[in-house]
Motif scaffolding. Structure first.
Motif, PDB file in Angstrom:
ATOM      1  N   ALA A  60       0.843  -1.205   0.000  1.00  0.00           N
ATOM      2  CA  ALA A  60       0.000   0.000   0.000  1.00  0.00           C
ATOM      3  C   ALA A  60       0.873   1.249   0.000  1.00  0.00           C
ATOM      4  CB  ALA A  60      -0.922  -0.006   1.217  1.00  0.00           C
ATOM      5  N   LEU A  61       1.998   1.195   0.721  1.00  0.00           N
ATOM      6  CA  LEU A  61       2.908   2.336   0.751  1.00  0.00           C
ATOM      7  C   LEU A  61       3.528   2.564  -0.625  1.00  0.00           C
ATOM      8  CD1 LEU A  61       4.140   4.512   2.564  1.00  0.00           C
ATOM      9  CD2 LEU A  61       5.976   2.902   3.138  1.00  0.00           C
ATOM     10  N   GLN A  62       3.782   1.477  -1.356  1.00  0.00           N
ATOM     11  CA  GLN A  62       4.332   1.631  -2.701  1.00  0.00           C
ATOM     12  C   GLN A  62       3.316   2.304  -3.624  1.00  0.00           C
ATOM     13  OE1 GLN A  62       7.210  -1.150  -4.252  1.00  0.00           O
ATOM     14  NE2 GLN A  62       5.900  -1.551  -6.021  1.00  0.00           N
ATOM     15  N   GLU A  63       2.031   1.960  -3.476  1.00  0.00           N
ATOM     16  CA  GLU A  63       0.998   2.633  -4.258  1.00  0.00           C
ATOM     17  C   GLU A  63       0.951   4.127  -3.914  1.00  0.00           C
ATOM     18  OE1 GLU A  63      -0.896   1.530  -6.743  1.00  0.00           O
ATOM     19  OE2 GLU A  63       0.284  -0.330  -6.640  1.00  0.00           O
ATOM     20  N   ALA A  64       1.094   4.439  -2.619  1.00  0.00           N
ATOM     21  CA  ALA A  64       1.112   5.841  -2.191  1.00  0.00           C
ATOM     22  C   ALA A  64       2.329   6.564  -2.764  1.00  0.00           C
ATOM     23  CB  ALA A  64       1.107   5.932  -0.670  1.00  0.00           C
ATOM     24  N   LEU A  65       3.448   5.851  -2.867  1.00  0.00           N
ATOM     25  CA  LEU A  65       4.665   6.416  -3.462  1.00  0.00           C
ATOM     26  C   LEU A  65       4.401   6.827  -4.915  1.00  0.00           C
ATOM     27  CD1 LEU A  65       7.899   6.707  -3.370  1.00  0.00           C
ATOM     28  CD2 LEU A  65       7.890   4.457  -4.418  1.00  0.00           C
ATOM     29  N   ILE A  66       3.764   5.958  -5.674  1.00  0.00           N
ATOM     30  CA  ILE A  66       3.476   6.258  -7.078  1.00  0.00           C
ATOM     31  C   ILE A  66       2.527   7.450  -7.185  1.00  0.00           C
ATOM     32  CG2 ILE A  66       2.446   5.344  -9.183  1.00  0.00           C
ATOM     33  CD1 ILE A  66       3.372   2.546  -8.209  1.00  0.00           C
ATOM     34  N   GLU A  67       1.504   7.464  -6.343  1.00  0.00           N
ATOM     35  CA  GLU A  67       0.548   8.578  -6.367  1.00  0.00           C
ATOM     36  C   GLU A  67       1.238   9.898  -6.023  1.00  0.00           C
ATOM     37  OE1 GLU A  67      -2.676   7.629  -3.802  1.00  0.00           O
ATOM     38  OE2 GLU A  67      -3.248   5.817  -4.905  1.00  0.00           O
ATOM     39  N   GLY A  68       2.114   9.864  -5.019  1.00  0.00           N
ATOM     40  CA  GLY A  68       2.854  11.070  -4.640  1.00  0.00           C
ATOM     41  C   GLY A  68       3.751  11.558  -5.757  1.00  0.00           C
TER      42      GLY A  68
ATOM     43  N   ARG B  28       9.358  11.287 -12.025  1.00  0.00           N
ATOM     44  CA  ARG B  28       9.521   9.878 -12.372  1.00  0.00           C
ATOM     45  C   ARG B  28      10.407   9.234 -11.324  1.00  0.00           C
ATOM     46  NH1 ARG B  28       8.275   7.735 -17.200  1.00  0.00           N
ATOM     47  NH2 ARG B  28       7.992   5.943 -15.816  1.00  0.00           N
ATOM     48  N   VAL B  29      10.055   8.019 -10.933  1.00  0.00           N
ATOM     49  CA  VAL B  29      10.741   7.367  -9.808  1.00  0.00           C
ATOM     50  C   VAL B  29      11.421   6.085 -10.264  1.00  0.00           C
ATOM     51  CG1 VAL B  29      10.428   6.239  -7.579  1.00  0.00           C
ATOM     52  CG2 VAL B  29       9.199   8.345  -8.081  1.00  0.00           C
ATOM     53  N   LEU B  30      12.698   5.950  -9.881  1.00  0.00           N
ATOM     54  CA  LEU B  30      13.436   4.698 -10.011  1.00  0.00           C
ATOM     55  C   LEU B  30      13.427   4.006  -8.652  1.00  0.00           C
ATOM     56  CD1 LEU B  30      16.525   6.115 -11.909  1.00  0.00           C
ATOM     57  CD2 LEU B  30      14.749   4.685 -12.912  1.00  0.00           C
ATOM     58  N   GLY B  31      13.185   2.698  -8.650  1.00  0.00           N
ATOM     59  CA  GLY B  31      13.097   1.974  -7.387  1.00  0.00           C
ATOM     60  C   GLY B  31      11.646   1.771  -7.017  1.00  0.00           C
ATOM     61  N   PRO B  32      11.370   1.744  -5.702  1.00  0.00           N
ATOM     62  CA  PRO B  32      12.284   1.835  -4.561  1.00  0.00           C
ATOM     63  C   PRO B  32      13.099   0.554  -4.365  1.00  0.00           C
ATOM     64  CG  PRO B  32      10.079   1.322  -3.818  1.00  0.00           C
ATOM     65  CD  PRO B  32       9.977   1.520  -5.306  1.00  0.00           C
ATOM     66  N   ASN B  33      13.854   0.537  -3.241  1.00  0.00           N
ATOM     67  CA  ASN B  33      14.618  -0.646  -2.863  1.00  0.00           C
ATOM     68  C   ASN B  33      15.731  -0.926  -3.866  1.00  0.00           C
ATOM     69  OD1 ASN B  33      15.261  -2.966  -1.346  1.00  0.00           O
ATOM     70  ND2 ASN B  33      13.914  -4.253  -2.594  1.00  0.00           N
ATOM     71  N   CYS B  34      16.571   0.077  -4.099  1.00  0.00           N
ATOM     72  CA  CYS B  34      17.686  -0.086  -5.029  1.00  0.00           C
ATOM     73  C   CYS B  34      18.913   0.616  -4.456  1.00  0.00           C
ATOM     74  CB  CYS B  34      17.311   0.446  -6.405  1.00  0.00           C
ATOM     75  SG  CYS B  34      16.790   2.175  -6.423  1.00  0.00           S
ATOM     76  N   LEU B  35      19.973   0.777  -5.267  1.00  0.00           N
ATOM     77  CA  LEU B  35      21.212   1.373  -4.745  1.00  0.00           C
ATOM     78  C   LEU B  35      21.620   2.668  -5.423  1.00  0.00           C
ATOM     79  CD1 LEU B  35      23.760  -1.481  -3.912  1.00  0.00           C
ATOM     80  CD2 LEU B  35      22.370  -0.093  -2.380  1.00  0.00           C
ATOM     81  N   GLY B  36      21.216   2.888  -6.674  1.00  0.00           N
ATOM     82  CA  GLY B  36      21.615   4.133  -7.326  1.00  0.00           C
ATOM     83  C   GLY B  36      21.869   3.938  -8.801  1.00  0.00           C
ATOM     84  N   THR B  37      22.486   4.960  -9.400  1.00  0.00           N
ATOM     85  CA  THR B  37      22.798   4.958 -10.828  1.00  0.00           C
ATOM     86  C   THR B  37      24.259   5.316 -11.026  1.00  0.00           C
ATOM     87  OG1 THR B  37      20.557   5.498 -11.559  1.00  0.00           O
ATOM     88  CG2 THR B  37      22.339   6.131 -13.037  1.00  0.00           C
ATOM     89  N   TYR B  38      24.882   4.666 -11.993  1.00  0.00           N
ATOM     90  CA  TYR B  38      26.270   4.933 -12.362  1.00  0.00           C
ATOM     91  C   TYR B  38      26.275   5.418 -13.811  1.00  0.00           C
ATOM     92  CZ  TYR B  38      30.900   3.569 -14.203  1.00  0.00           C
ATOM     93  OH  TYR B  38      32.114   3.530 -14.842  1.00  0.00           O
TER      94      TYR B  38
ATOM     95  N   ASN C 229      12.307  -2.437  -7.169  1.00  0.00           N
ATOM     96  CA  ASN C 229      10.930  -2.891  -7.387  1.00  0.00           C
ATOM     97  C   ASN C 229      10.331  -2.383  -8.697  1.00  0.00           C
ATOM     98  OD1 ASN C 229      11.411  -3.730  -4.798  1.00  0.00           O
ATOM     99  ND2 ASN C 229       9.812  -2.508  -3.844  1.00  0.00           N
ATOM    100  N   SER C 230      10.980  -1.431  -9.338  1.00  0.00           N
ATOM    101  CA  SER C 230      10.493  -0.779 -10.577  1.00  0.00           C
ATOM    102  C   SER C 230       9.004  -0.455 -10.487  1.00  0.00           C
ATOM    103  CB  SER C 230      10.810  -1.623 -11.821  1.00  0.00           C
ATOM    104  OG  SER C 230      10.426  -2.966 -11.703  1.00  0.00           O
ATOM    105  N   ALA C 231       8.657   0.258  -9.433  1.00  0.00           N
ATOM    106  CA  ALA C 231       7.257   0.622  -9.197  1.00  0.00           C
ATOM    107  C   ALA C 231       6.745   1.608 -10.247  1.00  0.00           C
ATOM    108  CB  ALA C 231       7.104   1.225  -7.803  1.00  0.00           C
ATOM    109  N   ASP C 232       7.607   2.510 -10.687  1.00  0.00           N
ATOM    110  CA  ASP C 232       7.197   3.508 -11.681  1.00  0.00           C
ATOM    111  C   ASP C 232       7.931   3.255 -12.993  1.00  0.00           C
ATOM    112  OD1 ASP C 232       6.265   5.746 -13.036  1.00  0.00           O
ATOM    113  OD2 ASP C 232       7.752   7.073 -12.123  1.00  0.00           O
ATOM    114  N   VAL C 233       9.197   3.619 -13.072  1.00  0.00           N
ATOM    115  CA  VAL C 233       9.972   3.382 -14.292  1.00  0.00           C
ATOM    116  C   VAL C 233      10.186   1.883 -14.460  1.00  0.00           C
ATOM    117  CG1 VAL C 233      12.175   3.742 -15.452  1.00  0.00           C
ATOM    118  CG2 VAL C 233      11.107   5.630 -14.199  1.00  0.00           C
ATOM    119  N   LYS C 234       9.753   1.354 -15.603  1.00  0.00           N
ATOM    120  CA  LYS C 234       9.824  -0.079 -15.871  1.00  0.00           C
ATOM    121  C   LYS C 234      11.071  -0.414 -16.690  1.00  0.00           C
ATOM    122  CE  LYS C 234       5.769  -0.831 -13.958  1.00  0.00           C
ATOM    123  NZ  LYS C 234       5.437   0.529 -13.519  1.00  0.00           N
TER     124      LYS C 234
END
Length: 731
Positions: free
Chosen positions: A368-376, A383-393, A444-449
């Protein structure tokens, strides 16, 4: 007035049959309706009549040509043969009536609701095939073909593809069957009409086939058997399992936004915000700032903190809305519950945010929090990368999350659903000679696939090859369509192949299908190499980094050249196991090599087996003369030179291997567009030789040559290159 038969009319009629079954509360179509569905699609089925009882069945038989087959029609009986509900080779109407009476008395049929009986003309003898379909949870409609009949699940001689297929796909599927020779004719039997079989496959799984037109409704489908002979193909049985409710259909690729414009702020950020850095402790966000400074990031870094004036020597700001300039990239490592509100208040001033924090959809309680993240994020225009990741190089943009990553901008783009594994890929890849155009962890690629970043790399002029580590592809249909049209090679390291699981199957096709079948089909239909380990992943990307692919001459014929007789024998076996060929040369090349009068112990048949003494000739430059003959007169698709480095220790004052790199550079310049050249440098595991190999790797990288540790990994990589070249050549 004659009504034209069009795809639209057929679809409307077929949809009416499905709708009627749903209205009756049925989870499948009875055989008569299933065959009507096939007939609407132009697939031949036997002439048949539906009868309510034995007397009517006998009457119906009088209007058909025997011999006959009679089958029970019941919503409670899916597998008719198992219930004793099929009787074959009935000679006349009397036999039909007796068969119905006998079957009706069988326990499983007597206990079931029986709608009636299907009386059919028996199809002449032919080869029994099965054509099936099912809806894969990630990729949508898939088609199967194989040897059919009652032993289909025992023999398991089947092939799968993602729909839609074309005639080339159908031919390739038949080519995979171990029983393909039976279709051609075996032991005096006549061959079958394969064109008719291909036609049925296309009517089921083609662009306008049943599975594509009715993908929202059809969960599983079996035509078993399809009797195919020299006179064509006839579907003798049809089993259609409906989805419990109509499934939503993946709309496919959305190409409305330019991927280069969308993700340029990620790969070349001018401003970076950091949320989660502390004034007291060294949090992960503090480490990120320090690594960015050490990496030489030239843009502006804005720490975000509600109270601090300064963090890590940089002026801090209360929120994303308060930074002096809009933020291209935000690194977010704060408590999960705070993040939806932070993103919602961004006010359109942040292009891309990467959420490092965990506690979202990877946990049941975090969905449910992940859905709230997308809505926010949508509310804040982020655009959101993640959550639950480490970063970009991104070395071109000065962006990094691992320490001491190479600053040189390369040509390999990475997308990964694992942050830790991405660090391994970057660091291990660096030692092997890989250089990256970028590496993005998406968790989790909740937004950016994944397919959105794939689209970026496909459009990015800096990227030549793409590597993906995936556990769950999300929008599989869009992903497949993008790969099918890809003009660049892709390597996929797939994790969790059996994680999705499937419901209990109701058809032969469903029983034979598994989560891995979609991925296997993806690898066969697209310019993609699917690998199982990080080492294979790096091997393939290393080859793709250096090779110029040749779709018009896919890699198959290989020259194996090096020292160590046993190694050459084992190497030949390794190439054969990978589906490539190390074959003796034709006289023209072999005679020229023998005319060189190389030292005793040298063999030039292919493999070219050259002891150390031979490779020391002319301080190693003899290899250039050998390669000139190979490239000019043998014309292989690839050359793998393998060297046992320990054999050269203490063998003369000149290192012929150092000179070899001059030879290879000259050969590549002399024969542009010629055979791919790769090296396998083997050591005894000693620190001195491993360090020497590292020295050689750098020299090889400078002239565009991949270096492998052994022959077998090189063989697998070259086989992957050949597959990708063939797929690109199909364009």
């Amino acid at each position: 007035m004659t009504v034209q038969d069009t795809p639209a009319l057929r679809a409307a009629s077929a949809q009416a049959l499905i709708a009627e079954a749903r209205c009756k509360g049925r989870g499948s179509l009875d055989e008569a309706t299933g065959k009507a569905l096939l007939a609407e699609s132009g697939i031949r089925v036997p002439r048949s009549r539906f009868a309510a009882d034995a007397a009517q069945a006998a009457a119906m038989a009088a209007n058909l040509e025997g011999p006959f087959v009679v089958k029970v029609v019941s919503p409670d009986i899916l597998h008719k043969s198992d219930a004793g509900g099929v009787t074959l080779r009935l000679a006349d109407a009397k036999a039909v009536r007796e068969a119905v009476d006998a079957m009706a008395a069988k326990p499983l049929i007597a206990a079931a609701r029986v709608d009636g009986w299907l009386v059919e003309e028996m199809v002449p003898v032919g080869r029994e095939m099965v054509i099936g379909g099912y809806r894969d949870p990630q990729f949508g409609p898939m088609i199967m073909v194989g040897l059919g009949g009652i032993f289909v699940e025992v023999l398991r001689d089947v092939a799968f593809r993602i729909c839609p297929i074309d005639a080339g796909d159908a031919e390739a599927m038949l080519g995979e069957l171990k029983g393909r020779a039976l279709l051609k004719g075996a032991r005096g039997e006549a061959g079958v009409d394969e064109a008719a079989l291909v036609d049925v496959m296309l009517r089921i799984g083609g662009a306008d086939g049943l599975l594509m037109r009715h993908q929202a409704d059809i969960a599983e489908l079996d035509l078993n058997p399809v009797i195919v002979s020299s006179h064509g193909a006839v579907a003798v049985d049809a089993r259609v399992i409906l989805s419990p409710t109509p499934e939503s259909v993946d709309a496919g690729t959305d190409s409305s936004a330019s991927p280069l414009d969308t993700f340029r702020p990620l790969f070349e950020p001018r401003t970076v915000a950091v949320l989660g850095a502390s004034t007291k402790d060294v949090a992960i966000a503090n480490t990120f700032i320090r690594r960015m400074k050490a990496f030489g990031y030239a843009g502006q870094i804005y720490p975000i903190h509600p109270a601090a004036e300064e963090i890590e020597g940089l002026k801090a700001y209360p929120s994303l809305a308060d930074t002096p300039e809009p933020v291209d990239y935000a690194y977010i490592a704060v408590g999960a519950e705070r993040i939806p509100g932070i993103l919602a208040k961004a006010g359109g001033r942040c292009r891309i945010a990467q959420v490092i924090s965990s506690g979202f959809g990877e946990l049941e309680e975090g969905k449910a929090l992940q859905e709230a993240l997308i809505e926010g994020a949508r509310a804040g225009g982020v655009r959101v990368l993640g959550p639950n990741c480490l970063g970009t190089y991104s070395p071109r943009g000065g962006l990094t999350f691992p320490s001491d990553a190479p600053k040189e901008v390369g040509t390999v783009g990475i997308v990964s659903q694992s942050g830790g594994l991405t660090t391994d890929i970057i660091k291990r890849g660096e030692w092997r000679g890989l250089r990256f155009s970028g590496a993005v962890t998406i968790g989790n690629s909740a937004d950016v696939k994944p397919h959105e970043l794939l689209a970026y790399y496909l459009a990015d002029p800096q990227t030549r090859a793409i590597g993906l580590y995936l556990e769950d592809v999300k929008q599989g249909r869009a992903f497949f369509e993008m790969l099918k049209g890809a003009s660049k090679p892709v390597v996929i390291l797939k994790g969790g192949r059996s994680a999705l699981g499937r419901l209990a199957a109701a058809s032969h096709t469903g029983a034979l299908a598994g989560d891995e079948k979609g991925w296997e089909a993806l690898g066969k239909q697209t310019p993609v190499s699917i690998v199982a380990t990080v080492d294979e992943f790096i091997d393939m990307l290393l080859a793709l980094q250096h090779f110029t692919l040749r779709p018009d001459k896919p890699t198959y014929a290989v020259t194996l050249f090096g020292n160590g007789g046993g190694s050459s024998v084992l190497g030949t076996d390794a190439f054969a196991a990978a589906g490539l060929e190390v074959a003796p040369y034709a006289p023209e090349a072999r005679d020229r090599l023998e005319a060189m009068k190389l030292p005793p112990g040298t063999s030039v048949a292919n493999p070219i087996d050259t002891p150390v003494r031979t490779l020391q000739e002319k301080d190693g430059f003899v290899a250039g003369e050998i390669l000139d003959i190979v490239y000019g007169h043998a014309d292989p698709d690839a050359v793998l030179m393998h060297l046992n480095l320990s054999a050269f220790v203490g063998r003369g004052s000149v290192d012929p291997i150092d000179n070899l790199f001059v030879v290879v550079e000259q050969t590549k310049a002399k024969w542009p567009g010629g055979a791919h050249f790769a090296l396998a440098l083997r050591t005894d595991g000693s620190a001195a030789l491993d360090e020497r190999r590292r020295h050689y790797r750098e020299k090889a990288r400078a002239i565009g040559v991949p270096v492998f540790d052994e022959i077998a990994p090189a063989a697998r990589a070259l086989a992957g290159i050949g597959h990708i070249e063939r797929q690109l050549g199909r364009r």
